[in-house]
Scaffold this motif. Structure first.
Motif, PDB file in Angstrom:
ATOM      1  N   UNK A   1     -37.900 130.681  43.981  1.00 40.99           N
ATOM      2  CA  UNK A   1     -38.711 131.797  43.498  1.00 40.99           C
ATOM      3  C   UNK A   1     -39.555 132.387  44.625  1.00 40.99           C
ATOM      4  N   UNK A   2     -40.110 131.548  45.483  1.00 39.88           N
ATOM      5  CA  UNK A   2     -40.869 132.033  46.633  1.00 39.88           C
ATOM      6  C   UNK A   2     -39.981 132.845  47.563  1.00 39.88           C
ATOM      7  N   UNK A   3     -38.775 132.351  47.826  1.00 43.33           N
ATOM      8  CA  UNK A   3     -37.832 133.061  48.690  1.00 43.33           C
ATOM      9  C   UNK A   3     -37.480 134.424  48.101  1.00 43.33           C
ATOM     10  N   UNK A   4     -37.190 134.469  46.808  1.00 42.48           N
ATOM     11  CA  UNK A   4     -36.838 135.732  46.147  1.00 42.48           C
ATOM     12  C   UNK A   4     -38.007 136.704  46.143  1.00 42.48           C
ATOM     13  N   UNK A   5     -39.216 136.186  46.004  1.00 43.76           N
ATOM     14  CA  UNK A   5     -40.381 137.076  45.949  1.00 43.76           C
ATOM     15  C   UNK A   5     -40.716 137.674  47.313  1.00 43.76           C
TER      16      UNK A   5
ATOM     17  N   UNK B   1     -40.081 131.702  31.176  1.00 38.82           N
ATOM     18  CA  UNK B   1     -41.493 131.416  30.916  1.00 38.82           C
ATOM     19  C   UNK B   1     -41.685 129.965  30.494  1.00 38.82           C
ATOM     20  N   UNK B   2     -40.743 129.448  29.713  1.00 33.46           N
ATOM     21  CA  UNK B   2     -40.820 128.050  29.292  1.00 33.46           C
ATOM     22  C   UNK B   2     -40.686 127.111  30.494  1.00 33.46           C
ATOM     23  N   UNK B   3     -39.777 127.429  31.398  1.00 34.97           N
ATOM     24  CA  UNK B   3     -39.596 126.605  32.602  1.00 34.97           C
ATOM     25  C   UNK B   3     -40.856 126.642  33.467  1.00 34.97           C
ATOM     26  N   UNK B   4     -41.412 127.825  33.661  1.00 28.72           N
ATOM     27  CA  UNK B   4     -42.633 127.954  34.465  1.00 28.72           C
ATOM     28  C   UNK B   4     -43.777 127.201  33.801  1.00 28.72           C
ATOM     29  N   UNK B   5     -43.878 127.299  32.485  1.00 28.47           N
ATOM     30  CA  UNK B   5     -44.935 126.584  31.766  1.00 28.47           C
ATOM     31  C   UNK B   5     -44.745 125.076  31.904  1.00 28.47           C
TER      32      UNK B   5
ATOM     33  N   UNK C   1     -41.136 116.992  41.728  1.00 27.40           N
ATOM     34  CA  UNK C   1     -40.144 116.849  42.793  1.00 27.40           C
ATOM     35  C   UNK C   1     -38.859 117.585  42.424  1.00 27.40           C
ATOM     36  N   UNK C   2     -38.453 117.477  41.167  1.00 31.82           N
ATOM     37  CA  UNK C   2     -37.243 118.162  40.702  1.00 31.82           C
ATOM     38  C   UNK C   2     -37.464 119.681  40.669  1.00 31.82           C
ATOM     39  N   UNK C   3     -38.691 120.104  40.344  1.00 29.90           N
ATOM     40  CA  UNK C   3     -38.996 121.533  40.240  1.00 29.90           C
ATOM     41  C   UNK C   3     -39.181 122.201  41.601  1.00 29.90           C
ATOM     42  N   UNK C   4     -39.345 121.422  42.635  1.00 30.39           N
ATOM     43  CA  UNK C   4     -39.604 121.990  43.954  1.00 30.39           C
ATOM     44  C   UNK C   4     -38.530 122.982  44.409  1.00 30.39           C
ATOM     45  N   UNK C   5     -37.238 122.703  44.244  1.00 26.05           N
ATOM     46  CA  UNK C   5     -36.229 123.707  44.639  1.00 26.05           C
ATOM     47  C   UNK C   5     -36.351 125.012  43.841  1.00 26.05           C
ATOM     48  N   UNK C   6     -36.708 124.923  42.567  1.00 25.02           N
ATOM     49  CA  UNK C   6     -36.884 126.133  41.758  1.00 25.02           C
ATOM     50  C   UNK C   6     -38.048 126.954  42.310  1.00 25.02           C
ATOM     51  N   UNK C   7     -39.149 126.289  42.605  1.00 27.87           N
ATOM     52  CA  UNK C   7     -40.313 126.986  43.134  1.00 27.87           C
ATOM     53  C   UNK C   7     -40.030 127.596  44.501  1.00 27.87           C
TER      54      UNK C   7
END
Length: 124
Positions: free
Chosen positions: A43-47, A67-71, A34-40
């Motif tokens: 990233x989708x918006x930027x891509x 890479x650590x955050x994505x992992x 839930x916390x990671x959802x804004x990050x994802x």
């Protein structure tokens, strides 16, 4: 008054069964997702915004911290998915006993560790 309730409520001294630890970790993984959802979503918006923003995001994701955050996000997703599948199987009536719950928790942890390590190899 003769009260026989426990005096020490320090959770670090209590030994939880593996099924309880698996359940708590499942909840923590859900909160992490839930916390990671804004990050994802960012990233989708930027891509998808433009080829230039995609290249910038690609360069950003090459850094070790990213890479650590994505992992970490993938680890939470993998564990939450594995534990969710275990719950679906239990909803069908399989593994509802105490021993079945213990075996299911060990299975979820083992499968998750293997998949998280594979995801780490893939990310790095």
């Amino acid at each position: 008054m003769n009260d026989k309730r426990p005096v020490n409520l320090d959770l670090t001294t209590i030994k939880f069964p593996v099924s309880a630890l698996a359940s708590i970790t499942h909840r923590i993984a859900g909160i992490a997702l839930f916390v990671a959802l804004p990050i994802l979503l960012w990233m989708l918006d930027r891509s998808l915004a433009s080829p230039e923003s995609f290249a910038e995001l690609k360069d950003l994701l090459a850094s070790p911290l990213a890479k650590l955050v994505v992992w970490g996000i993938l680890a939470a997703l993998i564990y939450h998915l594995a534990a969710g599948i275990k719950h679906l199987i239990m909803d069908m009536g399989i593994g509802e006993t105490l021993e079945g719950g213990r075996r299911g928790a060990f299975t979820v942890i083992a499968v998750s560790v293997v998949l998280i390590l594979l995801a780490g190899v893939w990310v790095w």
